[in-house]
Design a protein around this motif. Structure first.
Motif, PDB file in Angstrom:
ATOM      1  N   LEU A   7       0.868  -1.175   0.000  1.00 49.91           N
ATOM      2  CA  LEU A   7       0.000   0.000   0.000  1.00 49.91           C
ATOM      3  C   LEU A   7       0.904   1.224   0.000  1.00 49.91           C
ATOM      4  O   LEU A   7       1.514   1.541   1.022  1.00 49.91           O
ATOM      5  N   PRO A   8       1.036   1.897  -1.125  1.00 49.62           N
ATOM      6  CA  PRO A   8       1.931   3.055  -1.163  1.00 49.62           C
ATOM      7  C   PRO A   8       1.357   4.231  -0.383  1.00 49.62           C
ATOM      8  O   PRO A   8       0.171   4.244  -0.063  1.00 49.62           O
ATOM      9  N   GLU A   9       2.210   5.184  -0.103  1.00 42.69           N
ATOM     10  CA  GLU A   9       1.716   6.343   0.639  1.00 42.69           C
ATOM     11  C   GLU A   9       0.923   7.231  -0.305  1.00 42.69           C
ATOM     12  O   GLU A   9       1.174   7.282  -1.504  1.00 42.69           O
ATOM     13  N   GLN A  10      -0.066   7.880   0.252  1.00 41.92           N
ATOM     14  CA  GLN A  10      -0.909   8.813  -0.488  1.00 41.92           C
ATOM     15  C   GLN A  10      -1.378   8.244  -1.817  1.00 41.92           C
ATOM     16  O   GLN A  10      -1.222   8.847  -2.873  1.00 41.92           O
ATOM     17  N   LEU A  11      -1.929   7.060  -1.758  1.00 46.62           N
ATOM     18  CA  LEU A  11      -2.383   6.387  -2.960  1.00 46.62           C
ATOM     19  C   LEU A  11      -3.514   7.187  -3.605  1.00 46.62           C
ATOM     20  O   LEU A  11      -4.455   7.602  -2.943  1.00 46.62           O
ATOM     21  N   ARG A  12      -3.387   7.373  -4.908  1.00 52.20           N
ATOM     22  CA  ARG A  12      -4.439   8.052  -5.649  1.00 52.20           C
ATOM     23  C   ARG A  12      -4.702   7.183  -6.870  1.00 52.20           C
ATOM     24  O   ARG A  12      -3.936   7.193  -7.816  1.00 52.20           O
ATOM     25  N   MET A  13      -5.757   6.407  -6.803  1.00 53.88           N
ATOM     26  CA  MET A  13      -6.001   5.525  -7.950  1.00 53.88           C
ATOM     27  C   MET A  13      -6.609   6.320  -9.078  1.00 53.88           C
ATOM     28  O   MET A  13      -7.162   7.395  -8.886  1.00 53.88           O
ATOM     29  N   LEU A  14      -6.509   5.765 -10.288  1.00 54.30           N
ATOM     30  CA  LEU A  14      -7.000   6.485 -11.452  1.00 54.30           C
ATOM     31  C   LEU A  14      -8.502   6.700 -11.330  1.00 54.30           C
ATOM     32  O   LEU A  14      -9.256   5.780 -11.016  1.00 54.30           O
ATOM     33  N   GLY A  15      -8.922   7.912 -11.594  1.00 56.04           N
ATOM     34  CA  GLY A  15     -10.286   8.326 -11.293  1.00 56.04           C
ATOM     35  C   GLY A  15     -11.369   7.611 -12.069  1.00 56.04           C
ATOM     36  O   GLY A  15     -12.524   7.593 -11.652  1.00 56.04           O
ATOM     37  N   HIS A  16     -11.023   6.998 -13.202  1.00 55.93           N
ATOM     38  CA  HIS A  16     -12.082   6.400 -14.010  1.00 55.93           C
ATOM     39  C   HIS A  16     -12.527   5.035 -13.473  1.00 55.93           C
ATOM     40  O   HIS A  16     -13.489   4.474 -13.944  1.00 55.93           O
ATOM     41  N   LEU A  17     -11.787   4.511 -12.498  1.00 60.58           N
ATOM     42  CA  LEU A  17     -12.129   3.188 -11.985  1.00 60.58           C
ATOM     43  C   LEU A  17     -13.173   3.304 -10.884  1.00 60.58           C
ATOM     44  O   LEU A  17     -13.175   4.278 -10.138  1.00 60.58           O
ATOM     45  N   ASN A  18     -14.021   2.319 -10.758  1.00 70.90           N
ATOM     46  CA  ASN A  18     -14.773   2.214  -9.518  1.00 70.90           C
ATOM     47  C   ASN A  18     -14.082   1.160  -8.662  1.00 70.90           C
ATOM     48  O   ASN A  18     -13.105   0.541  -9.097  1.00 70.90           O
ATOM     49  N   ALA A  19     -14.568   0.958  -7.461  1.00 68.79           N
ATOM     50  CA  ALA A  19     -13.839   0.083  -6.541  1.00 68.79           C
ATOM     51  C   ALA A  19     -13.699  -1.325  -7.109  1.00 68.79           C
ATOM     52  O   ALA A  19     -12.631  -1.929  -7.037  1.00 68.79           O
ATOM     53  N   PHE A  20     -14.763  -1.822  -7.732  1.00 67.22           N
ATOM     54  CA  PHE A  20     -14.707  -3.163  -8.316  1.00 67.22           C
ATOM     55  C   PHE A  20     -13.667  -3.237  -9.426  1.00 67.22           C
ATOM     56  O   PHE A  20     -12.838  -4.152  -9.482  1.00 67.22           O
ATOM     57  N   ASN A  21     -13.728  -2.238 -10.334  1.00 62.81           N
ATOM     58  CA  ASN A  21     -12.750  -2.211 -11.436  1.00 62.81           C
ATOM     59  C   ASN A  21     -11.334  -2.158 -10.904  1.00 62.81           C
ATOM     60  O   ASN A  21     -10.439  -2.844 -11.408  1.00 62.81           O
ATOM     61  N   ALA A  22     -11.145  -1.324  -9.881  1.00 64.05           N
ATOM     62  CA  ALA A  22      -9.801  -1.165  -9.329  1.00 64.05           C
ATOM     63  C   ALA A  22      -9.297  -2.493  -8.792  1.00 64.05           C
ATOM     64  O   ALA A  22      -8.166  -2.902  -9.060  1.00 64.05           O
ATOM     65  N   LEU A  23     -10.153  -3.192  -8.068  1.00 63.64           N
ATOM     66  CA  LEU A  23      -9.735  -4.494  -7.538  1.00 63.64           C
ATOM     67  C   LEU A  23      -9.434  -5.456  -8.679  1.00 63.64           C
ATOM     68  O   LEU A  23      -8.464  -6.203  -8.641  1.00 63.64           O
ATOM     69  N   GLU A  24     -10.268  -5.401  -9.728  1.00 67.98           N
ATOM     70  CA  GLU A  24     -10.035  -6.304 -10.858  1.00 67.98           C
ATOM     71  C   GLU A  24      -8.698  -5.991 -11.513  1.00 67.98           C
ATOM     72  O   GLU A  24      -7.876  -6.877 -11.756  1.00 67.98           O
ATOM     73  N   LEU A  25      -8.481  -4.684 -11.765  1.00 69.44           N
ATOM     74  CA  LEU A  25      -7.230  -4.283 -12.431  1.00 69.44           C
ATOM     75  C   LEU A  25      -6.016  -4.709 -11.613  1.00 69.44           C
ATOM     76  O   LEU A  25      -5.124  -5.389 -12.123  1.00 69.44           O
ATOM     77  N   TYR A  26      -6.002  -4.353 -10.319  1.00 65.43           N
ATOM     78  CA  TYR A  26      -4.800  -4.649  -9.549  1.00 65.43           C
ATOM     79  C   TYR A  26      -4.690  -6.136  -9.260  1.00 65.43           C
ATOM     80  O   TYR A  26      -3.582  -6.665  -9.166  1.00 65.43           O
ATOM     81  N   GLY A  27      -5.823  -6.804  -9.173  1.00 68.76           N
ATOM     82  CA  GLY A  27      -5.782  -8.257  -9.031  1.00 68.76           C
ATOM     83  C   GLY A  27      -5.186  -8.904 -10.267  1.00 68.76           C
ATOM     84  O   GLY A  27      -4.263  -9.720 -10.180  1.00 68.76           O
ATOM     85  N   ASN A  28      -5.678  -8.492 -11.431  1.00 62.44           N
ATOM     86  CA  ASN A  28      -5.140  -9.022 -12.688  1.00 62.44           C
ATOM     87  C   ASN A  28      -3.648  -8.758 -12.794  1.00 62.44           C
ATOM     88  O   ASN A  28      -2.886  -9.599 -13.265  1.00 62.44           O
ATOM     89  N   LEU A  29      -3.250  -7.574 -12.346  1.00 62.98           N
ATOM     90  CA  LEU A  29      -1.831  -7.234 -12.434  1.00 62.98           C
ATOM     91  C   LEU A  29      -1.001  -8.162 -11.546  1.00 62.98           C
ATOM     92  O   LEU A  29       0.154  -8.424 -11.828  1.00 62.98           O
ATOM     93  N   SER A  30      -1.605  -8.672 -10.482  1.00 60.18           N
ATOM     94  CA  SER A  30      -0.913  -9.666  -9.662  1.00 60.18           C
ATOM     95  C   SER A  30      -1.226 -11.073 -10.150  1.00 60.18           C
ATOM     96  O   SER A  30      -1.024 -12.042  -9.430  1.00 60.18           O
ATOM     97  N   ASN A  31      -1.750 -11.129 -11.369  1.00 64.98           N
ATOM     98  CA  ASN A  31      -2.051 -12.405 -12.011  1.00 64.98           C
ATOM     99  C   ASN A  31      -3.168 -13.179 -11.308  1.00 64.98           C
ATOM    100  O   ASN A  31      -3.188 -14.402 -11.309  1.00 64.98           O
ATOM    101  N   ILE A  32      -4.096 -12.461 -10.710  1.00 59.60           N
ATOM    102  CA  ILE A  32      -5.273 -13.112 -10.134  1.00 59.60           C
ATOM    103  C   ILE A  32      -6.385 -13.059 -11.172  1.00 59.60           C
ATOM    104  O   ILE A  32      -6.673 -11.972 -11.693  1.00 59.60           O
ATOM    105  N   PRO A  33      -6.981 -14.171 -11.518  1.00 58.73           N
ATOM    106  CA  PRO A  33      -8.049 -14.138 -12.511  1.00 58.73           C
ATOM    107  C   PRO A  33      -9.228 -13.299 -12.026  1.00 58.73           C
ATOM    108  O   PRO A  33      -9.486 -13.208 -10.820  1.00 58.73           O
ATOM    109  N   THR A  34      -9.936 -12.723 -12.959  1.00 60.75           N
ATOM    110  CA  THR A  34     -11.063 -11.859 -12.622  1.00 60.75           C
ATOM    111  C   THR A  34     -12.089 -12.614 -11.775  1.00 60.75           C
ATOM    112  O   THR A  34     -12.673 -12.063 -10.840  1.00 60.75           O
ATOM    113  N   SER A  35     -12.290 -13.898 -12.078  1.00 71.12           N
ATOM    114  CA  SER A  35     -13.287 -14.665 -11.318  1.00 71.12           C
ATOM    115  C   SER A  35     -12.912 -14.722  -9.840  1.00 71.12           C
ATOM    116  O   SER A  35     -13.758 -14.543  -8.958  1.00 71.12           O
TER     117      SER A  35
END
Ligand SMILES: Nc1ncnc2c1ncn2[C@@H]1O[C@H](COP(=O)(O)OP(=O)(O)O)[C@@H](O)[C@H]1O
Ligand SMILES: [Mg+2]
Lengths: 347, 814
Positions: free
Chosen positions: A89-117
C-alpha cells in the motif's frame, strides 16, 4: 541469508541525483542494516523526509539502490518473485479516477495475475473488511482520502500476500478510521501475516507493532522490540547526564521577571501564556529530582508567584523518539550540559 | 501469463469510455459516414468527346492536328464533308490558311483542334445528323451501330441518337477520334453532380482505386491522425501519475511489458475507430457508388501503423515528461519535421534526379554529358569538375524552367515535359565536331516538332556550340559509321548522309526569320548575343539541312518510331531497324545508298506498341522490350538464341551493346545495371559495379570499354571482361548542392514518411492484378519507389523509439 527473514538489509545506501546533469546528489539512506523476521509486525519509524518511503521503494524495485544489499522474502529486492508474494500500500495512494472500486480491484488483481473470477469471489469480503461494502460501484474519483487508503488496503490483500508492506497506512485518516485501520492490521498480524509499516507517528507504532526501527535522516537509530525502546532511550540519556530527568509542567501566576529569576528564559520549554494573560504562564522544565522541584516551589512562593498547577511527566516512548531524532548538536546541548536546569542551590 | 498486460489494455479502454472519448469519436465518425451517405452515381450513355492530346485511352483525340488535317484534306468524302458542314465558314477558311502557312506550334495546333472538336460536338447534338445515304450501318464493323440500325433509327431515344452520332464520329475519323467508352459515369451528392468519368465503369473503378488512397491519405488521414494523437496523448502521462505509479510498479510485471501494453492499448483503441471509419466508408462506396475497393480495407492496418509511429513518439515524451501537453506539442513538432524534411528532400531529390547523367559523348578527348533534362556539361580536366557547357538564353530558360518544375514538390511530375527529348548528340570523327538537336518545349514552342540543331566544331578545342537552325523532316537520330561519317535517321525510315564538312554549309542559307511571331525573343537574343556565346540567333536558320544531309536510301523504308529502334553495326556498317515486330537489316549498296538486306519477324505475344530497344553490334543482335524481356539473336541468321527477363519489377532505361558485340549492358530505371557476356548466354547478371542501384547511365565506348555513371554525376570506366575500374574516370568532388543532398537524404531515410503510405496502399490494392500481366509495358507506368520502403523505415523507427522508451523507463527511479 535465512529464509525466515521477511526483510533483510545490509549497509543499504541510496543517493538521489538530480538537478542540472544530475550534479546534485542527496544521500537519502546512509548505510542501514536491520532485519525483520517472519511473523513480526514491524514499524519503521521516522520523521518526514527520513527515507522511509525511499527504503520501501528499493524493496519494491521502484527505485534502484546505490549500494549494499536488501532482500525481501529471501529474494533480492525488486525481483519479480518477491513482488508476487507481497501486498503493498503506497503512501498517499491516488487511484486512477475512471475506476470504480470493483474495477480497481479487478485491475490490480489481474496485475498480480489473479483471474477476474477470483477477484469477484473475494471482493465483497475484502470491501466489507475495509468498510467499503457499499461503495463497490462508485468511482474512485469520488472517494475521500481515507476511503482510497482503505481500498488500497483491500487491493493489497487480494492475493493473500505473505508480507504486507504499508507506507503510512493511517496518514490523513480521521481518528475513527485510524482505529479501524489499526484493527485491520492487528487482525492480519494475528492471522500470521508479516506486516511492515512505515509511520512518522510513534503512538501508532506503539499500538500496532511488536518490533520497531527508527530512521532519521537516512540513518538507523534503533532496531529492536518496542518494549526495549524505552530502556534504550533512558540508557542513552543516562549515558549523557548520569541521571534520569524529570519533566515538570508549571502553571504560574505572577510577573514574568520573578518567574525568570527562578527559571531563566533559556530553560523554559514550550512556554505560553494562559488565556493570553501576561501574568499567567505555562511551561515545562527539566529537573533532576524531587528535591529540585521542592526547591523551585519554595523560591517561587518567596517571590509571591502563585502556583496554579504543577504536573510531573514520565519519559514516554514519544519523548524518547523525539530525543532520538533530534538534531545531534542540539541534543548534546540539552543532554550533555544540564547546568542551566540546575541553578546553584544557593540561589 | 498475459493476464496483467491484457488488464492494462482493458484499462485503457475503461479510461476512454469513462471520459466519453470513445463515444464522442464514434459519434463524429457516424456523422461523417452519414454525411457521405447521399453520394450516388449515375451511369448513362456516353456521347461526348474528350480533348486531351497525347492520351491513349478511349474517347479521346490523341493527335488534334492530324484530325484537323484529315478533315480539311478529305472534304471529298461525304461523311467527312457532313461533319465539316458544322464548322463555321470563317473558321474553315482560317484553318486552311493557317495550315498552308505552316503555323504549327503547339498552341496553334491545340486551338485548331478545339475548333474542329467543337463542330463535331454540335454535330453530335443534332438528332438529324444521321443520313442513311452517307453511312451504311449494316456494313459497319461496330456491333453497336449494327444494333442501332436493326432496331430502327427512328425508334431511338434522344440519348441513343447522340450515342449513334458519337459512334459515327469515330467511324468517320478512325484512329483520330477514338471510339467512346460504353458509359458515362456521374458521381452525385443527392442530385448534384460532383464529377464525371468518361472512361466507362471499368476505368472509373480503376481510377478510383488509384486516387482514393491518395485522397484518404491527404484528407481523412491528416485530420484523423491529429485526432488520434490528441486522444491517445494522455495515456502515458496518466499511467505515470505519481499517485498510482508506485502501486503499478510494485506489481509483479515487467516495466517494458507495462509500457508496451499501454502502447498497444492505444493502438488497439485507434484501430477500432479506424476500422469503424474505413469499413463504413468501404460499405458506403460499395453500396452507394458501386465501388468495392479493397484498398480501403487494406488501409486500416497500414494507417494504424502510421499512427503507431507517431504514438511511439508521443508515448515516449509522455512517459519522460509525464505531461500530455508536452507530448502533443513534441509529436506535432516531430510531424512537422518529418513533413518539411520530406518536402525538402523531395525538392532536392527532384533537382538531383534531373541533374543525373543521362547521356555521355566522348569527343576527341573531351567529355560531354547531358543530364536528365538535356542540359549539357563538359568535364574540366584541371578543376576536376563538370562545368556547364555554354548555351544560349532560350536553352537556359528552358533548363531553368525544367529545374523549377522539378523543384516544386506539389506539381505532379508526370504531367510536364520535363525530361530531355531531341536528337542525342554524337561526335563525328571525320570532321571533328559534335552535333545534336534539342526540343526545348518550355522555352521555345517552335522546337516542339522540329528540333533545334546545335553544333560544335572541336578544331579549336574548346566546346563552343552554335545553333544551326531547326531541322524539319522528323530526324530522330544521328548514327556514326565505322569510317567516321555521319548518318541522319528520320522517323520515316530514311537515311541521310552528311554531305561534307558542316563548316561549308554554315551561312549559305540566307538569314531569314523562321517564325514571324518571335520578335520579342529576337530582341532578347540580340541582347544576349553580346555577352553570351556568339552567333546563336534562335530565329536564324544558318544551314539548309536539305543540302547538308543527302538522301542515302533505302527504297522501301520502314518507319522508325524512336531512336531506340535503330542501331548501326560498327563492325559491318549495317543498320538494324525494329518496326512492328519485325527486324530489318540494311546494308550499304555499291552506290553508297542503303538497301534492305534481310528481315525477320519477331514472335512476341504483346502488341507492336510495346516499347522496344534494338542493338546490333558484331555478330550479335539484341532486342529489349518494355516488359523487361531481353532477346539475343544471331546477327547473320537473325535466329533467336536466348530470351529472358532479368529484372521483373523495374523498367529498362537503356541498353547498349559493346562494338564487338560481346557484351550487352542493361540499365534499369531503379538504378540497377546488368551485364551479359555472350560467351555464356545464360550468364546475365547484376554485376559488382560501384553505385549499383543508383546508376543513371551505362554504355560502351568505341574501344569496348564500359562507362557507368552513378551518384548523380560520377562517370567511371570498367573493363567488361575483368570488371576492373580503369582510367580516366570523371569523379567530381562532392560539394555544395550535392553535399546537402546527401545529408538531407540521410535524415529523410531515417525519419518516418507520413505522406508516402498511400503508395503502399495503392501498391497492395493493385499489385495482384498487374503482377499477373507479364506483357505490361513497364516504361509506361510510374516506377514506384519501393512502396514498402516508408513502411519498413517507419516500423524500424517505431521499434527504436519503443526500445528507447523501455530502456529509459527501466532505468528511471520513480
Ligand atoms: N526522487 C527523489 N529525488 C531526490 N530526492 C528525493 C527523491 N525522493 C525522495 N527524496 C528525498 O529523500 C529524502 C527521503 O524521502 P522519503 O523517503 O520520501 O522520506 P519519508 O518517506 O521518510 O518521508 C527526502 O529528503 C526527499 O526529499
Ligand atoms: Mg514517506
Amino acid at each position: 541469508m535465512s529464509k525466515d527473514l521477511a526483510v533483510d538489509v545490509h549497509d543499504l545506501r541510496k543517493t538521489y541525483s538530480g538537478g542540472f546533469f544530475w550534479s546534485k546528489k542527496f544521500e537519502a539512506l546512509k548505510g542501514i542494516s536491520f532485519s525483520v523476521a517472519r511473523g513480526q509486525t514491524f514499524g519503521l519509524l521516522g520523521p518526514n523526509g527520513a527515507g522511509k518511503t525511499t527504503f520501501l521503494k528499493i524493496l519494491m524495485g521502484i527505485i534502484s539502490k546505490s549500494s549494499g544489499s536488501a532482500t525481501m522474502l529471501g529474494k533480492p529486492a525488486g525481483s519479480r518473485e518477491g513482488r508476487k508474494r507481497i501486498g503493498y500500500l503506497p503512501e498517499q495512494l491516488r487511484m486512477l479516477g475512471h475506476l470504480n472500486a470493483f474495477n480497481a480491484l479487478e485491475l490490480y488483481g489481474n496485475l498480480s495475475n489473479i483471474p477476474t473470477s477470483t477477484v469477484k469471489a473475494k471482493r465483497d469480503h475484502l470491501l466489507e473488511m475495509v468498510g467499503l461494502s457499499e461503495w463497490g460501484k462508485v468511482r474512485v474519483g469520488k472517494f475521500s482520502k481515507g476511503m482510497r487508503q482503505r481500498l488500497g488496503m483491500a487491493q493489497a490483500l487480494l492475493h493473500d500476500p505473505e508480507l504486507l508492506i504499508l507506507d503510512e497506512p493511517t496518514d490523513g485518516l480521521d481518528p475513527k478510521a485510524r482505529a479501524e485501520m489499526r484493527a485491520i492490521i492487528n487482525k492480519l498480524s494475528d492471522d500470521g501475516v508479516t506486516v511492515f509499516l512505515n509511520s512518522h507517528i510513534l503512538q501508532e507504532v506503539e499500538l500496532i507493532c511488536d518490533h520497531v526501527a527508527i530512521l532519521d535522516n537516512g540513518e538507523l537509530k534503533y532496531s529492536g522490540p518496542v518494549e526495549q525502546l524505552d530502556s534504550f532511550v533512558s540508557q542513552l540519556n543516562r549515558g549523557a547526564s548520569g541521571s534520569t530527568e524529570l519533566v515538570v509542567e508549571f502553571e504560574l501566576a505572577g510577573s514574568i521577571e520573578h518567574v525568570n529569576e527562578i527559571f531563566p528564559q533559556t530553560t523554559m520549554q514550550q512556554y505560553e501564556r494562559i488565556a493570553g494573560d501576561a501574568n499567567q504562564h505555562r511551561f515545562k522544565v527539566s529537573l533532576a529530582d524531587q528535591a529540585a522541584i521542592d526547591n523551585r516551589v519554595d523560591n517561587l512562593r518567596k517571590r509571591q508567584v502563585s502556583i496554579l498547577g504543577l504536573s510531573k511527566q514520565q519519559i514516554t516512548l514519544e519523548s524518547a523518539f523525539l530525543q532520538l531524532i533530534d538534531d545531534p548538536q542540539e541534543k548534546s546541548a540539552t543532554l550533555a550540559d544540564p547546568a542551566p536546569l540546575n541553578p546553584p542551590a544557593s540561589a | 501469463m498475459l493476464r496483467p498486460y491484457l488488464a492494462i489494455i482493458k484499462d485503457s479502454f475503461r479510461a476512454a469510455i469513462a471520459n466519453r472519448l470513445l463515444i464522442v469519436l464514434l459519434l463524429i465518425i457516424t456523422v461523417f459516414l452519414l454525411a457521405l451517405a447521399p453520394l450516388n452515381f449515375q451511369e448513362s450513355i456516353e456521347s461526348g468527346i474528350l480533348f486531351r492530346p497525347g492520351a491513349r485511352t478511349g474517347n479521346q483525340v490523341p493527335r488534334p492536328d492530324a484530325l484537323v488535317t484529315y478533315l480539311i484534306e478529305n472534304q471529298d468524302k461525304p461523311d467527312v464533308a457532313k461533319f465539316a458542314s458544322y464548322l463555321d465558314k470563317s473558321d474553315l477558311d482560317r484553318i486552311k490558311k493557317d495550315l498552308e502557312a505552316g503555323k504549327d506550334n503547339i498552341h496553334e495546333q491545340i486551338e485548331r483542334g478545339e475548333t474542329v472538336i467543337g463542330a463535331l460536338e454540335s454535330a453530335i447534338e443534332d438528332e438529324n445528323l444521321y443520313d442513311p445515304k452517307i453511312w451504311d450501318l449494316n456494313k459497319s464493323i461496330n456491333q453497336e451501330l449494327v444494333d442501332f440500325h436493326s432496331r430502327g433509327i427512328e425508334k431511338l431515344s434522344s440519348g441513343e441518337k447522340k450515342r449513334l452520332n458519337r459512334l459515327l464520329v469515330s467511324n468517320t475519323f478512325p484512329g483520330l477520334v477514338l471510339p467512346p467508352s460504353q458509359s458515362l459515369v456521374k458521381i452525385r451528392y443527392l442530385y448534384k453532380k460532383i464529377t464525371e468519368s468518361h472512361s466507362g465503369m471499368e476505368l472509373y473503378r480503376s481510377q478510383v482505386t488509384i486516387y482514393l488512397p491518395y485522397l484518404m491519405d491527404k484528407f481523412v488521414l491528416s485530420i484523423g491522425l491529429l485526432i488520434a494523437v490528441l486522444v491517445t496523448a494522455p495515456l502515458m502521462p496518466t499511467m505515470f501519475d505519481p499517485g498510482s505509479l508506485s502501486l503499478l510498479l510494485s506489481k509483479p510485471i515487467s516495466r517494458w511489458g507495462l509500457y508496451l501494453s499501454k502502447f498497444i492499448g492505444g493502438c488497439v483503441f485507434v484501430a477500432l475507430l479506424a476500422a469503424y471509419l474505413f469499413i463504413g466508408v468501404w460499405f458506403l462506396l460499395g453500396f452507394r457508388l458501386g465501388l468495392w475497393d479493397r484498398s480501403i480495407l487494406l488501409s486500416i492496418p497500414i494507417y494504424v501503423i502510421v499512427f503507431a509511429i507517431y504514438f511511439s513518439v508521443s508515448a515516449f515524451v509522455g512517459m519522460y515528461f509525464r505531461n500530455t501537453i508536452i507530448a502533443v506539442i513534441v509529436t506535432a513538432l516531430f510531424w512537422a519535421v518529418c513533413f518539411t524534411g520530406g518536402t525538402i528532400f523531395k525538392m532536392f531529390d527532384g533537382v538531383n534526379q534531373k541533374t543525373k547523367i543521362a547521356y555521355v559523348v566522348q569527343a576527341n578527348g573531351q567529355v560531354l554529358q547531358l543530364n536528365d533534362i538535356g542540359a549539357p556539361a563538359i568535364w574540366d580536366t584541371e578543376e576536376k569538375q563538370w562545368v556547364n557547357a555554354p548555351v544560349d538564353d532560350i536553352e537556359k530558360q528552358n533548363y531553368m524552367a525544367n529545374y523549377t518544375f522539378s523543384f516544386l514538390p506539389f506539381i505532379p511530375q508526370g504531367g510536364l515535359p520535363t525530361t530531355y527529348s531531341g536528337i542525342r548528340p554524337v561526335y563525328c570523327p571525320k570532321y571533328n565536331f559534335v552535333i545534336g538537336g534539342a526540343n526545348l518545349m518550355l522555352a521555345d514552342p517552335n522546337s516542339f516538332s522540329k528540333p533545334r540543331i546545335f553544333y560544335a566544331n572541336l578544331e579549336n578545342k574548346a566546346y563552343q556550340p552554335q545553333v544551326l537552325g531547326y531541322l524539319s523532316g522528323s530526324g530522330i537520330e544521328f548514327l556514326v559509321r565505322p569510317d567516321g561519317d555521319l548518318i541522319l535517321v528520320t522517323g520515316f525510315g530514311k537515311f541521310q548522309r552528311l554531305a561534307g564538312d558542316p563548316e561549308e554549309f554554315i551561312g549559305q542559307q540566307d538569314a531569314k526569320p523562321a517564325d514571324t511571331k518571335t520578335t520579342k525573343t529576337n530582341t532578347d537574343q540580340k541582347k544576349s548575343s553580346r555577352g553570351g556565346p556568339s552567333n546563336m540567333n534562335k530565329a536564324t536558320q544558318l544551314v539548309d539541312f536539305k543540302k547538308m544531309f543527302k538522301p542515302a536510301g533505302p527504297d522501301q523504308p520502314t518507319s522508325i518510331a524512336s531512336d531506340r529502334m535503330v542501331d548501326l553495326n560498327q563492325a559491318t556498317g549495317e543498320i538494324a531497324v525494329y518496326n512492328r515486330k519485325k527486324i530489318s537489316i540494311f546494308r550499304e549498296g555499291n552506290d553508297g545508298d542503303y538497301l534492305l538486306d534481310r528481315t525477320v519477324d519477331v514472335n512476341v505475344p504483346f502488341d507492336s506498341t510495346m516499347t522496344t530497344w534494338i542493338q546490333y553490334q558484331g555478330n550479335q543482335l539484341y532486342l529489349a522490350f518494355g516488359n523487361g524481356e531481353i532477346t539475343v539473336f544471331d546477327g547473320n541468321s537473325l535466329k533467336m538464341q536466348k530470351s529472358y527477363i532479368p529484372e521483373k519489377k523495374s523498367a529498362i532505361k537503356q541498353i547498349n551493346a559493346s562494338p564487338n558485340g560481346q557484351f550487352l549492358v542493361v540499365n534499369y530505371r531503379n538504378g540497377n545495371t546488368w551485364l551479359l557476356d555472350v560467351k555464356d548466354l545464360d550468364d546475365i547478371r547484376k554485376r559488382n559495379f560501384v553505385g549499383q542501384g543508383n546508376i543513371s547511365y551505362a554504355s560502351f565506348d568505341k574501344n569496348n570499354k564500359l562507362w557507368i555513371a552513378d551518384r548523380t554525376d560520377r562517370l567511371l570506366q570498367y573493363d567488361p571482361e575483368t570488371l576492373e575500374r580503369g582510367n580516366p574516370e570523371y569523379n567530381p568532388k562532392i560539394i555544395g548542392f550535392r553535399w546537402y543532398y546527401w545529408w538531407i537524404r540521410l535524415v529523410y531515410r531515417v525519419l518516418p514518411k507520413p505522406g508516402e503510405f498511400y503508395k503502399l496502399v495503392t501498391h497492395l490494392s493493385s499489385s495482384t492484378e498487374t503482377k499477373k500481366d507479364s506483357n505490361l509495358d513497364l516504361t509506361q507506368m510510374d516506377e514506384p519507389s519501393n512502396p514498402w520502403e516508408p513502411f519498413v523505415s517507419g516500423v524500424i523507427f517505431m521499434c527504436i523509439m519503443l526500445a528507447l522508451a523501455c530502456f529509459v523507463f527501466h532505468r528511471t527511479d520513480y
